[in-house]
Design a protein around this motif. Structure first.
Motif, PDB file in Angstrom:
ATOM      1  N   LEU A 107     -13.520  25.992   1.981  1.00 23.72           N
ATOM      2  CA  LEU A 107     -13.040  24.834   2.739  1.00 23.72           C
ATOM      3  C   LEU A 107     -11.722  24.355   2.141  1.00 23.72           C
ATOM      4  O   LEU A 107     -11.621  24.178   0.927  1.00 23.72           O
ATOM      5  CB  LEU A 107     -14.063  23.697   2.694  1.00 23.72           C
ATOM      6  CG  LEU A 107     -15.401  23.936   3.386  1.00 23.72           C
ATOM      7  CD1 LEU A 107     -16.363  22.797   3.061  1.00 23.72           C
ATOM      8  CD2 LEU A 107     -15.210  24.058   4.901  1.00 23.72           C
ATOM      9  N   ALA A 108     -10.715  24.189   2.999  1.00 22.16           N
ATOM     10  CA  ALA A 108      -9.448  23.598   2.583  1.00 22.16           C
ATOM     11  C   ALA A 108      -9.407  22.170   3.100  1.00 22.16           C
ATOM     12  O   ALA A 108      -9.905  21.889   4.202  1.00 22.16           O
ATOM     13  CB  ALA A 108      -8.273  24.398   3.125  1.00 22.16           C
ATOM     14  N   MET A 109      -8.822  21.264   2.332  1.00 24.56           N
ATOM     15  CA  MET A 109      -8.828  19.858   2.728  1.00 24.56           C
ATOM     16  C   MET A 109      -7.567  19.163   2.241  1.00 24.56           C
ATOM     17  O   MET A 109      -7.014  19.492   1.184  1.00 24.56           O
ATOM     18  CB  MET A 109     -10.077  19.164   2.194  1.00 24.56           C
ATOM     19  CG  MET A 109     -10.312  19.348   0.720  1.00 24.56           C
ATOM     20  SD  MET A 109     -12.032  19.077   0.212  1.00 24.56           S
ATOM     21  CE  MET A 109     -12.836  20.553   0.858  1.00 24.56           C
ATOM     22  N   THR A 110      -7.123  18.197   3.028  1.00 25.72           N
ATOM     23  CA  THR A 110      -5.868  17.511   2.696  1.00 25.72           C
ATOM     24  C   THR A 110      -5.858  16.121   3.296  1.00 25.72           C
ATOM     25  O   THR A 110      -6.634  15.817   4.213  1.00 25.72           O
ATOM     26  CB  THR A 110      -4.663  18.307   3.236  1.00 25.72           C
ATOM     27  OG1 THR A 110      -3.443  17.733   2.752  1.00 25.72           O
ATOM     28  CG2 THR A 110      -4.623  18.299   4.748  1.00 25.72           C
ATOM     29  N   THR A 111      -4.990  15.255   2.781  1.00 25.46           N
ATOM     30  CA  THR A 111      -4.676  13.974   3.408  1.00 25.46           C
ATOM     31  C   THR A 111      -3.172  13.890   3.596  1.00 25.46           C
ATOM     32  O   THR A 111      -2.414  14.353   2.739  1.00 25.46           O
ATOM     33  CB  THR A 111      -5.146  12.774   2.556  1.00 25.46           C
ATOM     34  OG1 THR A 111      -4.523  12.838   1.257  1.00 25.46           O
ATOM     35  CG2 THR A 111      -6.650  12.773   2.395  1.00 25.46           C
ATOM     36  N   ASP A 112      -2.747  13.308   4.698  1.00 27.66           N
ATOM     37  CA  ASP A 112      -1.318  13.197   4.989  1.00 27.66           C
ATOM     38  C   ASP A 112      -1.025  11.944   5.802  1.00 27.66           C
ATOM     39  O   ASP A 112      -1.798  11.560   6.682  1.00 27.66           O
ATOM     40  CB  ASP A 112      -0.831  14.414   5.782  1.00 27.66           C
ATOM     41  CG  ASP A 112      -0.081  15.403   4.908  1.00 27.66           C
ATOM     42  OD1 ASP A 112       0.979  15.026   4.394  1.00 27.66           O
ATOM     43  OD2 ASP A 112      -0.571  16.534   4.743  1.00 27.66           O
ATOM     44  N   GLY A 113       0.130  11.362   5.530  1.00 22.90           N
ATOM     45  CA  GLY A 113       0.594  10.224   6.325  1.00 22.90           C
ATOM     46  C   GLY A 113       2.004   9.847   5.908  1.00 22.90           C
ATOM     47  O   GLY A 113       2.295   9.769   4.710  1.00 22.90           O
ATOM     48  N   ASN A 114       2.887   9.642   6.845  1.00 24.58           N
ATOM     49  CA  ASN A 114       4.269   9.267   6.542  1.00 24.58           C
ATOM     50  C   ASN A 114       4.646   8.056   7.377  1.00 24.58           C
ATOM     51  O   ASN A 114       5.004   8.170   8.554  1.00 24.58           O
ATOM     52  CB  ASN A 114       5.223  10.431   6.815  1.00 24.58           C
ATOM     53  CG  ASN A 114       6.611  10.165   6.262  1.00 24.58           C
ATOM     54  OD1 ASN A 114       7.120   9.047   6.358  1.00 24.58           O
ATOM     55  ND2 ASN A 114       7.222  11.176   5.676  1.00 24.58           N
ATOM     56  N   GLY A 115       4.501   6.860   6.771  1.00 26.38           N
ATOM     57  CA  GLY A 115       4.767   5.622   7.491  1.00 26.38           C
ATOM     58  C   GLY A 115       6.204   5.467   7.951  1.00 26.38           C
ATOM     59  O   GLY A 115       6.466   4.786   8.939  1.00 26.38           O
ATOM     60  N   ARG A 116       7.137   6.104   7.257  1.00 23.52           N
ATOM     61  CA  ARG A 116       8.553   5.951   7.648  1.00 23.52           C
ATOM     62  C   ARG A 116       8.807   6.566   9.019  1.00 23.52           C
ATOM     63  O   ARG A 116       9.508   5.982   9.854  1.00 23.52           O
ATOM     64  CB  ARG A 116       9.452   6.619   6.605  1.00 23.52           C
ATOM     65  CG  ARG A 116       9.383   5.974   5.245  1.00 23.52           C
ATOM     66  CD  ARG A 116      10.241   6.743   4.267  1.00 23.52           C
ATOM     67  NE  ARG A 116       9.989   6.303   2.899  1.00 23.52           N
ATOM     68  CZ  ARG A 116      10.336   6.990   1.837  1.00 23.52           C
ATOM     69  NH1 ARG A 116      10.946   8.148   1.984  1.00 23.52           N
ATOM     70  NH2 ARG A 116      10.088   6.533   0.622  1.00 23.52           N
ATOM     71  N   PHE A 117       8.261   7.750   9.261  1.00 21.21           N
ATOM     72  CA  PHE A 117       8.456   8.382  10.565  1.00 21.21           C
ATOM     73  C   PHE A 117       7.801   7.563  11.676  1.00 21.21           C
ATOM     74  O   PHE A 117       8.359   7.420  12.766  1.00 21.21           O
ATOM     75  CB  PHE A 117       7.872   9.794  10.557  1.00 21.21           C
ATOM     76  CG  PHE A 117       8.619  10.781   9.702  1.00 21.21           C
ATOM     77  CD1 PHE A 117       9.946  10.576   9.363  1.00 21.21           C
ATOM     78  CD2 PHE A 117       7.995  11.931   9.238  1.00 21.21           C
ATOM     79  CE1 PHE A 117      10.640  11.486   8.578  1.00 21.21           C
ATOM     80  CE2 PHE A 117       8.675  12.854   8.463  1.00 21.21           C
ATOM     81  CZ  PHE A 117      10.005  12.626   8.127  1.00 21.21           C
ATOM     82  N   VAL A 118       6.602   7.049  11.412  1.00 23.66           N
ATOM     83  CA  VAL A 118       5.901   6.267  12.436  1.00 23.66           C
ATOM     84  C   VAL A 118       6.652   4.967  12.712  1.00 23.66           C
ATOM     85  O   VAL A 118       6.726   4.508  13.853  1.00 23.66           O
ATOM     86  CB  VAL A 118       4.449   5.983  12.005  1.00 23.66           C
ATOM     87  CG1 VAL A 118       3.693   5.239  13.101  1.00 23.66           C
ATOM     88  CG2 VAL A 118       3.726   7.291  11.682  1.00 23.66           C
ATOM     89  N   TYR A 119       7.218   4.380  11.690  1.00 17.05           N
ATOM     90  CA  TYR A 119       7.987   3.145  11.851  1.00 17.05           C
ATOM     91  C   TYR A 119       9.203   3.367  12.753  1.00 17.05           C
ATOM     92  O   TYR A 119       9.544   2.520  13.584  1.00 17.05           O
ATOM     93  CB  TYR A 119       8.433   2.657  10.473  1.00 17.05           C
ATOM     94  CG  TYR A 119       9.290   1.411  10.473  1.00 17.05           C
ATOM     95  CD1 TYR A 119       8.740   0.162  10.719  1.00 17.05           C
ATOM     96  CD2 TYR A 119      10.656   1.484  10.208  1.00 17.05           C
ATOM     97  CE1 TYR A 119       9.526  -0.987  10.710  1.00 17.05           C
ATOM     98  CE2 TYR A 119      11.451   0.349  10.188  1.00 17.05           C
ATOM     99  CZ  TYR A 119      10.874  -0.884  10.447  1.00 17.05           C
ATOM    100  OH  TYR A 119      11.657  -2.009  10.440  1.00 17.05           O
TER     101      TYR A 119
END
Length: 742
Positions: free
Chosen positions: A459-471
């Motif tokens: 199983l491969a697993m990750t977390t990701d999030g880039n608030g600057r792009f969403v802003y």
């Protein structure tokens, strides 16, 4: 028992306004749902259960945009965690939760109990937790307070996970001024189970027992759910009474006791649920609602560690390491015997009753008598105004910002020292990533990878999030969040299965913030459909503000992928001299919201440009097939810092180098952050087949060398950097900033 206020005093003094219940909601409850004035305890229960954190009353219309089913999903949203079929009668279970406000106020306990809470969600489903991940977003490391919060948050995560014996194998940590007054701490847990052992959070069967198991109830965490459903300001910024206190050793015993019951005596069990946000009231009311049942509880029987607790306090406490069980009548002593073995409380505090009423007794008196549905199903959804922010309207009319890079070597050295890009090992080395000896790839790679013992799978697993792009562009930013998570999983050689999320935003009553939420969820949902990765669990965390200043909208995506043969995991660092180096995907002038823009200008601006999502997915699928055929020796996705940073990271901790011809790219494009790109290496004898399969989506840009230099000829300059020098500044940046006394 004397209530703190009479129903008439509550109507007059309106204490519920401080508990996030509006006057309109209170009036609706008393006139339409109850036909009378609610008493103090009842008002507190409604306040917690009708809070945004528990009811999603503002976000539900948006959440319905998400797909939550496909051929693999066994359990979607609505239970403790989502469950996905991985074949052979097995399932992977995963979920993410936010603990933002508690971590901002009390970093150590806030982060620790965030880990504890998400672990209980996993084993309440019948699964054994096998891995933890996190997504942390802090302010800049330029002041002592933020450095303290970083250190204590990391310590809280490490201490709890290490004591539980569960490896922390992946995550992300970013730094931006927008999180200075409201840090984000999102915790994710992944579990493994046999499909036959799946449990539900339901209470049914007249006469069946409601059993309280685990730690005793105290006064910590009271109104934690409403605390998470309000803005921060200088007045409540130190509201430590709403923060829980964790005990990982107690949780370890609770985990083993619950799994003992589930795996060996499931016939005694009707349902099981964690006491999370809003404590006993949320778990009991939700279980009764799920079972279409009535419930009667005697609060005098609830194990308490503090004297003279009121019914209000007992029901709303969020003390940790507690679970609620629905047990078949006649097996109460059997269940108690299991928990006695582990030294845990196990007390029958109520029964399932005919009808659909929720009745509580305390000190021999009835203190609550309301319909179950009034707490769980009758919450008033709130319509929200939406407004496109002026900044985005203006950005659509402006010429995009374009950097001028004279010395790409110097620029790369500077970028590698930016905290969001710099080496995080000084943080994650506090986490045990190898406990239980199933970890194949730990922190520091694109994704964590665990083997599934007894099979070839991983199983491969990750977390990701880039608030600057969403802003800067919520819809496209939402798409990028999913694409980056998928790229991390695919770069490891795994097929993306499904996602969990934490949707971290500001005050949804602000029309611009609700527009950000709506647009970004739409972008995420479209991408989920494109990648066939449904949302199987998650949470919404709104009101992430401090003194009226909101964080960047920051949806975190937690993704799990399946590897058919764990022996073929793709490393993220180069392997062999002479391997050909390819850039997969198209590179554009994408600088809005980039690390380069923030570093050079001190801010972010512009409009993140749309991209061809379907095309990106098509070549990602081809890339995965080539990995499974053994054509690729290493792979790394491109994210913060673009191609330049990815190339450097592939060489760190190796003795290799790159000799590249990037004459089709300018020095600025070396740091562009166009989404959906990879750098991969291929053995020379397999290069022709690789190029044939990926056609125009892969460009050969050079080869791996023994030189330990990163050398690239660009259209307008050259990059020549010693890898050991790049690695040194990358490794030292965060430790130096954390030790600063400025």
């Amino acid at each position: 028992m004397r209530q703190a206020m009479t129903p008439e005093e509550i109507k007059e003094k309106k204490p519920y306004l401080d508990w996030s219940l509006t006057e309109a909601e209170y009036d609706y409850i008393r006139t339409h749902l109850l036909g009378r004035l609610p008493n103090y305890t009842e008002t507190g229960l409604f306040s917690a259960m009708w809070s945004e954190h528990c009811s999603y009353k503002k976000s539900k219309p948006v959440l319905r945009l998400f797909p939550n089913k496909n051929e693999r999903v066994l359990q979607g949203p609505g239970e403790g965690a989502g469950v996905v079929d991985i074949g052979d009668g097995q399932a992977v279970v995963f979920k993410a939760e936010s603990h933002n406000h508690p971590t901002t106020v009390e970093p150590y306990q806030g982060a620790a109990t965030g880990v504890g809470g998400i672990l209980r969600d996993i084993f309440s489903m019948g699964a054994r937790p096998i891995a933890s991940l996190d997504s942390l977003h802090f302010g800049e490391l330029t002041d002592q307070t933020m450095r303290m919060k970083v250190a204590n948050t990391v310590r809280g995560i490490g201490d709890y996970g290490n004591c539980m014996g569960i490896p922390t194998v992946a995550g992300e940590t970013t730094f931006d001024p927008c999180y200075q007054g409201n840090v984000l701490c999102n915790a994710m847990s992944v579990g493994l189970m046999d499909q036959k052992d799946i449990q539900q959070g339901r209470a049914a069967g007249i006469g069946n027992a409601v059993m309280y198991v685990g730690a005793k109830t105290g006064r910590d965490g009271i109104h934690g759910a409403t605390f998470a459903s309000a803005d921060f300001n200088d007045e409540n910024n130190t509201q430590r009474s709403a923060v829980q206190v964790g005990d990982p050793f107690m949780e370890k015993l609770l985990l083993e006791a619950c799994l003992d019951l589930i795996n060996n005596h499931s016939e005694w069990l009707v349902g099981i649920q964690d006491m999370g946000a809003a404590g006993i009231v949320s778990s009991s009311a939700e279980m009764a609602s799920e079972g279409a049942s009535g419930m009667e509880l005697n609060l005098d029987l609830v194990p308490q560690r503090e004297p003279h607790m009121s019914a209000y306090e007992i029901m709303l406490s969020e003390s940790q390491e507690r679970m609620l069980l629905c047990v078949k009548k006649g097996h109460e002593e059997d269940v108690k015997e299991i928990f006695d073995f582990y030294g845990l409380e196990a007390v029958t505090i109520g029964r399932i009753t005919p009808g659909h009423d929720y009745v509580l007794f305390h000190d021999g008196e009835e203190v609550c008598h309301i319909p179950v549905s009034s707490l769980t199903d009758d919450v008033l959804e709130e319509e929200s105004l939406e407004k496109k922010p002026d900044r985005i309207i203006q950005a659509e009319q402006q010429t995009p910002w374009h950097p001028q890079i004279v010395n790409p070597t110097r620029t790369l050295l500077d970028l590698l020292q930016q905290p969001t890009i710099a080496d995080k090992s000084s943080l994650y080395q506090q986490y045990d990533s190898q406990v239980r000896t199933n970890t194949v790839v730990g922190p520091g790679s694109d994704a964590g990878v665990l083997r599934i013992r007894g099979t070839q799978k991983g199983l491969a697993m990750t977390t990701d999030g880039n608030g600057r792009f969403v802003y800067l562009n919520p819809e496209v930013g939402g798409q990028i969040a999913l694409v980056e998570a998928a790229a991390n999983v695919i770069a490891s050689g795994a097929e993306p299965l499904a996602i969990t999320d934490c949707l971290n935003y500001g005050d949804p009553t602000d029309p611009e913030i609700f527009w950000e939420l709506h647009q970004s969820v739409q972008g995420m949902a479209d991408t989920c459909r494109e990648f066939n990765t449904p949302v199987i669990s998650g949470n919404v965390s709104l009101y992430n503000e401090n003194n009226g200043r909101a964080i960047h909208p920051t949806p975190m995506v937690g993704m799990v992928g399946l590897i058919k043969n764990v022996a073929h995991v793709i490393p993220s660092f180069v392997q062999h001299p002479g391997d050909k180096v390819y850039l997969v995907g198209n590179t554009r002038d994408d600088y809005a919201g980039s690390e380069l823009q923030k570093m050079l200008t001190g801010d972010i601006s512009g409009l993140v440009q749309p991209f061809d999502l379907h095309h990106v997915h098509e070549y990602m699928k081809k890339l995965l097939l080539l990995m499974e055929k053994g054509l690729i020796t290493s792979a790394h996705d491109l994210s913060e810092g673009g191609l330049g940073v990815a190339l450097a990271e592939m060489l760190f901790k190796t003795k290799r180098g790159f000799k590249l011809n990037l004459s089709d790219y300018t020095a600025a494009q070396l740091f562009s952050e166009t989404p959906g790109r990879f750098v991969v290496t291929v053995a020379p004898e397999k290069a022709i087949e690789f190029e044939k399969q990926l056609a125009g989506d892969a460009t050969m840009i050079g080869e791996v060398t023994n030189s330990h230099w990163l050398m690239a000829k660009l259209a307008d300059s050259e990059l020549n950097a010693r890898v050991d020098k790049l690695q040194k500044v990358w490794e030292e940046a965060i430790p130096c900033q954390l030790k600063s006394r400025d």
